[in-house]
Design a protein around this motif. Structure first.
Motif, PDB file in Angstrom:
ATOM      1  N   ALA A  83       0.844  -1.205   0.000  1.00  0.00           N
ATOM      2  CA  ALA A  83       0.000   0.000   0.000  1.00  0.00           C
ATOM      3  C   ALA A  83       0.876   1.252   0.000  1.00  0.00           C
ATOM      4  CB  ALA A  83      -0.929  -0.003   1.207  1.00  0.00           C
ATOM      5  N   SER A  84       2.019   1.186   0.644  1.00  0.00           N
ATOM      6  CA  SER A  84       2.939   2.325   0.628  1.00  0.00           C
ATOM      7  C   SER A  84       3.527   2.543  -0.758  1.00  0.00           C
ATOM      8  CB  SER A  84       4.062   2.103   1.640  1.00  0.00           C
ATOM      9  OG  SER A  84       3.547   2.034   2.935  1.00  0.00           O
ATOM     10  N   LEU A  85       3.855   1.454  -1.448  1.00  0.00           N
ATOM     11  CA  LEU A  85       4.379   1.596  -2.810  1.00  0.00           C
ATOM     12  C   LEU A  85       3.324   2.157  -3.752  1.00  0.00           C
ATOM     13  CD1 LEU A  85       6.549  -1.614  -3.236  1.00  0.00           C
ATOM     14  CD2 LEU A  85       7.312   0.745  -3.019  1.00  0.00           C
ATOM     15  N   VAL A  86       2.094   1.687  -3.633  1.00  0.00           N
ATOM     16  CA  VAL A  86       1.012   2.244  -4.456  1.00  0.00           C
ATOM     17  C   VAL A  86       0.774   3.701  -4.061  1.00  0.00           C
ATOM     18  CG1 VAL A  86      -1.430   2.032  -5.049  1.00  0.00           C
ATOM     19  CG2 VAL A  86      -0.024  -0.008  -4.847  1.00  0.00           C
ATOM     20  N   GLY A  87       0.914   4.001  -2.772  1.00  0.00           N
ATOM     21  CA  GLY A  87       0.785   5.374  -2.302  1.00  0.00           C
ATOM     22  C   GLY A  87       1.833   6.292  -2.898  1.00  0.00           C
ATOM     23  N   SER A  88       3.014   5.760  -3.148  1.00  0.00           N
ATOM     24  CA  SER A  88       4.048   6.600  -3.769  1.00  0.00           C
ATOM     25  C   SER A  88       3.682   6.942  -5.212  1.00  0.00           C
ATOM     26  CB  SER A  88       5.406   5.907  -3.695  1.00  0.00           C
ATOM     27  OG  SER A  88       5.396   4.702  -4.424  1.00  0.00           O
ATOM     28  N   VAL A  89       3.017   6.027  -5.897  1.00  0.00           N
ATOM     29  CA  VAL A  89       2.525   6.343  -7.236  1.00  0.00           C
ATOM     30  C   VAL A  89       1.446   7.421  -7.142  1.00  0.00           C
ATOM     31  CG1 VAL A  89       1.330   5.411  -9.258  1.00  0.00           C
ATOM     32  CG2 VAL A  89       3.093   4.063  -8.128  1.00  0.00           C
ATOM     33  N   LEU A  90       0.588   7.310  -6.126  1.00  0.00           N
ATOM     34  CA  LEU A  90      -0.439   8.338  -5.917  1.00  0.00           C
ATOM     35  C   LEU A  90       0.176   9.686  -5.559  1.00  0.00           C
ATOM     36  CD1 LEU A  90      -3.112   6.253  -4.023  1.00  0.00           C
ATOM     37  CD2 LEU A  90      -3.260   7.152  -6.335  1.00  0.00           C
ATOM     38  N   LEU A  91       1.306   9.673  -4.852  1.00  0.00           N
ATOM     39  CA  LEU A  91       2.014  10.933  -4.579  1.00  0.00           C
ATOM     40  C   LEU A  91       2.391  11.619  -5.891  1.00  0.00           C
ATOM     41  CD1 LEU A  91       4.486  10.121  -1.665  1.00  0.00           C
ATOM     42  CD2 LEU A  91       2.657  11.793  -1.628  1.00  0.00           C
ATOM     43  N   ALA A  92       2.880  10.830  -6.838  1.00  0.00           N
ATOM     44  CA  ALA A  92       3.274  11.411  -8.122  1.00  0.00           C
ATOM     45  C   ALA A  92       2.072  11.964  -8.879  1.00  0.00           C
ATOM     46  CB  ALA A  92       3.995  10.360  -8.969  1.00  0.00           C
ATOM     47  N   VAL A  93       0.901  11.362  -8.673  1.00  0.00           N
ATOM     48  CA  VAL A  93      -0.294  11.810  -9.388  1.00  0.00           C
ATOM     49  C   VAL A  93      -0.971  12.970  -8.661  1.00  0.00           C
ATOM     50  CG1 VAL A  93      -2.602  11.097 -10.130  1.00  0.00           C
ATOM     51  CG2 VAL A  93      -0.657   9.557 -10.441  1.00  0.00           C
ATOM     52  N   ILE A  94      -1.104  12.862  -7.337  1.00  0.00           N
ATOM     53  CA  ILE A  94      -1.871  13.850  -6.564  1.00  0.00           C
ATOM     54  C   ILE A  94      -1.012  15.037  -6.153  1.00  0.00           C
ATOM     55  CG2 ILE A  94      -3.148  14.219  -4.412  1.00  0.00           C
ATOM     56  CD1 ILE A  94      -4.139  11.325  -4.663  1.00  0.00           C
ATOM     57  N   VAL A  95       0.164  14.783  -5.612  1.00  0.00           N
ATOM     58  CA  VAL A  95       1.001  15.862  -5.064  1.00  0.00           C
ATOM     59  C   VAL A  95       1.864  16.497  -6.154  1.00  0.00           C
ATOM     60  CG1 VAL A  95       2.793  16.396  -3.379  1.00  0.00           C
ATOM     61  CG2 VAL A  95       0.980  14.811  -2.789  1.00  0.00           C
ATOM     62  N   GLU A  96       2.488  15.694  -6.991  1.00  0.00           N
ATOM     63  CA  GLU A  96       3.242  16.112  -8.172  1.00  0.00           C
ATOM     64  C   GLU A  96       4.557  16.830  -7.892  1.00  0.00           C
ATOM     65  OE1 GLU A  96       0.496  18.518 -10.346  1.00  0.00           O
ATOM     66  OE2 GLU A  96      -0.425  16.791 -11.322  1.00  0.00           O
ATOM     67  N   LYS A  97       4.906  17.098  -6.678  1.00  0.00           N
ATOM     68  CA  LYS A  97       6.151  17.808  -6.368  1.00  0.00           C
ATOM     69  C   LYS A  97       7.026  16.929  -5.485  1.00  0.00           C
ATOM     70  CE  LYS A  97       4.857  21.708  -8.227  1.00  0.00           C
ATOM     71  NZ  LYS A  97       5.299  21.978  -9.554  1.00  0.00           N
ATOM     72  N   SER A  98       8.263  16.707  -5.909  1.00  0.00           N
ATOM     73  CA  SER A  98       9.135  15.801  -5.171  1.00  0.00           C
ATOM     74  C   SER A  98       9.510  16.350  -3.789  1.00  0.00           C
ATOM     75  CB  SER A  98      10.395  15.495  -5.974  1.00  0.00           C
ATOM     76  OG  SER A  98      11.121  16.665  -6.253  1.00  0.00           O
ATOM     77  N   LYS A  99       9.578  17.673  -3.660  1.00  0.00           N
ATOM     78  CA  LYS A  99       9.954  18.220  -2.357  1.00  0.00           C
ATOM     79  C   LYS A  99       8.813  18.164  -1.333  1.00  0.00           C
ATOM     80  CE  LYS A  99       9.219  23.071  -3.524  1.00  0.00           C
ATOM     81  NZ  LYS A  99       9.856  24.377  -3.568  1.00  0.00           N
ATOM     82  N   LYS A 100       7.598  17.817  -1.773  1.00  0.00           N
ATOM     83  CA  LYS A 100       6.465  17.684  -0.856  1.00  0.00           C
ATOM     84  C   LYS A 100       6.200  16.238  -0.457  1.00  0.00           C
ATOM     85  CE  LYS A 100       3.908  21.716  -2.509  1.00  0.00           C
ATOM     86  NZ  LYS A 100       2.637  22.149  -3.087  1.00  0.00           N
ATOM     87  N   CYS A 101       6.911  15.287  -1.051  1.00  0.00           N
ATOM     88  CA  CYS A 101       6.647  13.867  -0.791  1.00  0.00           C
ATOM     89  C   CYS A 101       6.897  13.487   0.658  1.00  0.00           C
ATOM     90  CB  CYS A 101       7.497  13.001  -1.719  1.00  0.00           C
ATOM     91  SG  CYS A 101       6.918  13.019  -3.417  1.00  0.00           S
ATOM     92  N   LEU A 102       7.971  13.986   1.236  1.00  0.00           N
ATOM     93  CA  LEU A 102       8.259  13.684   2.644  1.00  0.00           C
ATOM     94  C   LEU A 102       7.139  14.200   3.533  1.00  0.00           C
ATOM     95  CD1 LEU A 102      10.237  12.688   4.858  1.00  0.00           C
ATOM     96  CD2 LEU A 102      11.186  14.988   4.857  1.00  0.00           C
ATOM     97  N   ASP A 103       6.699  15.421   3.305  1.00  0.00           N
ATOM     98  CA  ASP A 103       5.640  16.017   4.124  1.00  0.00           C
ATOM     99  C   ASP A 103       4.348  15.220   4.039  1.00  0.00           C
ATOM    100  OD1 ASP A 103       7.460  18.023   4.670  1.00  0.00           O
ATOM    101  OD2 ASP A 103       6.684  19.353   3.115  1.00  0.00           O
ATOM    102  N   PHE A 104       3.936  14.883   2.825  1.00  0.00           N
ATOM    103  CA  PHE A 104       2.669  14.179   2.655  1.00  0.00           C
ATOM    104  C   PHE A 104       2.737  12.744   3.177  1.00  0.00           C
ATOM    105  CE2 PHE A 104       1.591  17.750   0.059  1.00  0.00           C
ATOM    106  CZ  PHE A 104       0.210  17.819   0.119  1.00  0.00           C
ATOM    107  N   SER A 105       3.880  12.079   2.995  1.00  0.00           N
ATOM    108  CA  SER A 105       4.012  10.704   3.471  1.00  0.00           C
ATOM    109  C   SER A 105       3.988  10.647   4.991  1.00  0.00           C
ATOM    110  CB  SER A 105       5.316  10.091   2.962  1.00  0.00           C
ATOM    111  OG  SER A 105       5.331  10.053   1.571  1.00  0.00           O
ATOM    112  N   VAL A 106       4.748  11.508   5.618  1.00  0.00           N
ATOM    113  CA  VAL A 106       4.775  11.517   7.081  1.00  0.00           C
ATOM    114  C   VAL A 106       3.420  11.946   7.638  1.00  0.00           C
ATOM    115  CG1 VAL A 106       5.838  12.621   9.088  1.00  0.00           C
ATOM    116  CG2 VAL A 106       7.266  11.822   7.223  1.00  0.00           C
ATOM    117  N   THR A 107       2.771  12.907   6.988  1.00  0.00           N
ATOM    118  CA  THR A 107       1.435  13.318   7.421  1.00  0.00           C
ATOM    119  C   THR A 107       0.454  12.160   7.325  1.00  0.00           C
ATOM    120  OG1 THR A 107       1.846  15.592   6.712  1.00  0.00           O
ATOM    121  CG2 THR A 107      -0.455  14.934   6.986  1.00  0.00           C
TER     122      THR A 107
END
Length: 160
Positions: A83-107
């Motif tokens: 689910a975390s790996l699929v979530g990382s794909v969703l990060l690329a689709v929903i968040v779209e910014k690499s510098k925000k990935c840490l913030d959104f994942s930890v949140t």
């Protein structure tokens, strides 16, 4: 020449490039959280079909079943990591910014931790913490990779 009154106009460099939009950020967090639980629920359904495990909210919100020393516990741990790996794909689709990935994942995982604490108290096994910390790390690293790849893609131009 300075404007009348001797004051210079202040320039907000962030206004056109990265405006702060709390509603948009909140909707991204809600979308990530909802998709995470949908994916986790689907993977627990797969575990039910393959291993005959029970389907309860305890699988999602408690540490009772997440044991790495049993076969079914490994299946649930694998579901969290997948689910975390699929979530990382969703990060690329929903968040779209690499510098925000840490913030959104930890949140995402902090909200999950808070919901688990409200549902069943603090998780009491190391297995739960290990699985979710590894899931967070996987989501951050793979999400940043996918977002940076997406950011570096060529911009398509019209062929005239």
């Amino acid at each position: 020449m300075p404007p009348p009154g001797g004051r210079r106009a202040s320039v907000n460099r962030n206004s056109s490039k990265n405006p702060f939009e709390p509603r948009f950020i909140f909707s991204q967090i809600v979308a990530m959280q909802c998709f995470h639980y949908v994916i986790l629920g689907f993977l627990f359904q797969v575990n039910y079909v393959i291993f005959g495990t029970s389907i309860t909210l305890d699988r999602v919100f408690s540490d009772k079943y997440l044991r790495i020393w049993t076969l079914v516990g490994w299946a649930d741990t694998f579901a969290v990591l997948l689910a975390s790996l699929v979530g990382s794909v969703l990060l690329a689709v929903i968040v779209e910014k690499s510098k925000k990935c840490l913030d959104f994942s930890v949140t995402l995982f902090m909200i999950h931790f808070i919901l688990c604490t409200f549902y069943n108290g603090l998780p009491s096994t190391w297995d739960w913490y290990i699985a979710h910390i590894l899931g967070t790390i996987l989501m951050v690293l793979f999400g940043e990779y996918l977002c940076s790849r997406r950011e570096l893609d060529d911009i398509p131009l019209l062929q005239l």
